[in-house]
Motif scaffolding. Structure first.
Motif, PDB file in Angstrom:
ATOM      1  N   LYS A 123       0.815  -1.216   0.000  1.00  0.00           N
ATOM      2  CA  LYS A 123       0.000   0.000   0.000  1.00  0.00           C
ATOM      3  C   LYS A 123       0.851   1.269   0.000  1.00  0.00           C
ATOM      4  O   LYS A 123       0.318   2.377  -0.092  1.00  0.00           O
ATOM      5  CB  LYS A 123      -0.945   0.009   1.201  1.00  0.00           C
ATOM      6  N   HIS A 124       2.154   1.118   0.133  1.00  0.00           N
ATOM      7  CA  HIS A 124       3.082   2.248   0.113  1.00  0.00           C
ATOM      8  C   HIS A 124       3.877   2.256  -1.184  1.00  0.00           C
ATOM      9  O   HIS A 124       4.121   1.199  -1.782  1.00  0.00           O
ATOM     10  CB  HIS A 124       4.059   2.167   1.289  1.00  0.00           C
ATOM     11  N   GLN A 125       4.259   3.434  -1.611  1.00  0.00           N
ATOM     12  CA  GLN A 125       5.203   3.563  -2.713  1.00  0.00           C
ATOM     13  C   GLN A 125       6.604   3.585  -2.108  1.00  0.00           C
ATOM     14  O   GLN A 125       6.938   4.495  -1.349  1.00  0.00           O
ATOM     15  CB  GLN A 125       4.941   4.844  -3.511  1.00  0.00           C
ATOM     16  N   VAL A 126       7.413   2.597  -2.412  1.00  0.00           N
ATOM     17  CA  VAL A 126       8.763   2.522  -1.862  1.00  0.00           C
ATOM     18  C   VAL A 126       9.719   3.178  -2.859  1.00  0.00           C
ATOM     19  O   VAL A 126       9.845   2.733  -4.000  1.00  0.00           O
ATOM     20  CB  VAL A 126       9.174   1.072  -1.572  1.00  0.00           C
ATOM     21  N   VAL A 127      10.376   4.251  -2.417  1.00  0.00           N
ATOM     22  CA  VAL A 127      11.225   5.042  -3.302  1.00  0.00           C
ATOM     23  C   VAL A 127      12.610   5.189  -2.690  1.00  0.00           C
ATOM     24  O   VAL A 127      12.781   5.179  -1.468  1.00  0.00           O
ATOM     25  CB  VAL A 127      10.621   6.440  -3.576  1.00  0.00           C
ATOM     26  N   GLY A 128      13.605   5.320  -3.546  1.00  0.00           N
ATOM     27  CA  GLY A 128      14.963   5.542  -3.094  1.00  0.00           C
ATOM     28  C   GLY A 128      15.352   6.992  -3.186  1.00  0.00           C
ATOM     29  O   GLY A 128      14.802   7.752  -3.993  1.00  0.00           O
ATOM     30  N   SER A 129      16.295   7.389  -2.349  1.00  0.00           N
ATOM     31  CA  SER A 129      16.862   8.733  -2.397  1.00  0.00           C
ATOM     32  C   SER A 129      18.345   8.616  -2.030  1.00  0.00           C
ATOM     33  O   SER A 129      18.713   7.793  -1.176  1.00  0.00           O
ATOM     34  CB  SER A 129      16.132   9.666  -1.421  1.00  0.00           C
ATOM     35  N   PRO A 130      19.213   9.393  -2.673  1.00  0.00           N
ATOM     36  CA  PRO A 130      20.651   9.252  -2.437  1.00  0.00           C
ATOM     37  C   PRO A 130      21.041   9.536  -0.992  1.00  0.00           C
ATOM     38  O   PRO A 130      20.534  10.469  -0.365  1.00  0.00           O
ATOM     39  CB  PRO A 130      21.280  10.292  -3.378  1.00  0.00           C
ATOM     40  N   SER A 131      21.976   8.721  -0.474  1.00  0.00           N
ATOM     41  CA  SER A 131      22.456   8.926   0.894  1.00  0.00           C
ATOM     42  C   SER A 131      23.957   8.698   1.009  1.00  0.00           C
ATOM     43  O   SER A 131      24.478   8.588   2.112  1.00  0.00           O
ATOM     44  CB  SER A 131      21.711   7.998   1.859  1.00  0.00           C
TER      45      SER A 131
END
Length: 351
Positions: free
Chosen positions: A321-329
């Motif tokens: 039910k969630h949109q799983v997204v990546g972001s740079p770290s």
């Protein structure tokens, strides 16, 4: 807790509780990165990568940012001030780790005043002074929002505890029982504080050890996280030559042997780890367990590693039910933390 020091009214006795991170949120609180010593010789790219994290959160819910002082305030406004979902506050901090110096927000029954818990903060056992401004943050937010402020008077960081919203909490002995936090407290007394101030019914203790490179004495948000009331994801290393192998394998076994309030085992799901990351001789605590759950999304740190996509896929399958997204770290983690360490969710006051 000794009877003579027990407060007359605790959050639990008044019907407040600490919601799970996946419950609906009013906003996410952040503290703008401002301390170059936290990212030695690598601070320059940090504000831009942090700003990308802010922009990702703001797609899903409001963001409150503490950015006190003219220079920091100007930088925050220049990078994210254009976002309608972002509010920037001229409130100073010593550092960026809002999970640990920020308040724990509580939800209560309808008719109760919005509330938070103001734990004491000493920068992970006095490792990184000064921390006086950070320690004031919960009181300032409480006043800003007109919240009831509960003050237990003991040291506790938000990254050290992980809850399922239904009375269960996971933590580590290496952190919560460390003499550099509250040397006067026994395990039973610590559990009493968690029961009184967060409405916790059962504390699940891990003894396996911390991630290599972690400077928090074993914060649970680098190790294992609830993603629903009965499912836990745990970071596991399968390379016997890696320093993380022994501790993460032990954490896995211990979690598989823990039970919920009804005595049932949890569903325990393994998360991979990226290949070891170093800056000079410093091992970085890079891991995908430091994700942040926001309204309708999960934001997962990305390190330029093949395991980045694998971690996103695992979490997406577990949280459809969630949109799983990546972001740079990759730059942020040089400060020895990532998205969860940098943020503190504010649940709706009444759930």
């Amino acid at each position: 807790m000794p009877a003579e020091t027990a407060p007359a009214q605790t959050p639990a006795s008044l019907g407040y509780r600490w919601p799970a991170e996946w419950e609906r949120q009013a906003s996410v609180w952040l503290s703008w990165p401002r301390n170059p010593a936290t990212w030695p010789d690598k601070f320059e790219p940090v504000p831009a990568e942090f700003a990308q994290f802010v922009r990702t959160i703001a797609r899903y819910e409001p963001v409150n940012i503490l950015a006190g002082g003219s220079e920091i305030l100007a930088q925050a406004k220049s990078l994210v001030g254009d976002l309608p979902n972002v509010t920037i506050h001229d409130i100073a901090t010593n550092d960026a780790w809002c999970r640990d110096h920020g308040p724990i927000f509580l939800s209560g029954p309808k008719g109760t005043q919005p509330a938070l818990v103001d734990w004491e903060y000493n920068a992970w056992g006095g490792k990184y002074p000064p921390f006086d401004k950070d320690n004031l943050v919960p009181k300032i937010i409480g006043k800003l929002q007109g919240r009831k402020v509960f003050t237990p008077g003991i040291i506790l960081e938000g990254g050290a505890i992980e809850g399922n919203g239904e009375g269960l909490l996971i933590t580590t002995e290496s952190c919560l029982l460390n003499p550099n936090r509250n040397p006067h407290l026994s395990r039973e007394q610590v559990e009493r504080y968690l029961a009184d101030y967060l409405a916790i019914k059962k504390v699940l203790w891990l003894t396996g050890g911390e991630m290599a490179g972690d400077d928090t004495d074993g914060h649970i948000d680098q190790i294992a996280r609830f993603i629903n009331p009965r499912t836990i994801v745990v970071c596991v290393c399968d390379d016997p030559t890696d320093d993380n192998y022994g501790p993460t394998q032990q954490n896995l076994v211990e979690l598989q042997n823990l039970t919920d309030l009804e005595g049932r085992p949890f569903e325990v799901v393994r998360l991979p780890l990226p290949k070891p990351l170093f800056v000079d001789d410093q091992r970085l605590p890079a891991g995908y367990g430091n994700f942040l759950i926001v309204n309708d999304a999960v934001i997962v740190p990305q390190f330029g590693d093949p395991a980045d996509a694998t971690a996103i896929g695992i979490l997406q399958d577990l949280m459809p039910k969630h949109q799983v997204v990546g972001s740079p770290s990759l730059d942020l983690v040089w400060g020895l933390g990532s998205f969860h360490c940098l943020s503190q969710q504010e649940p709706l006051a009444h759930l």
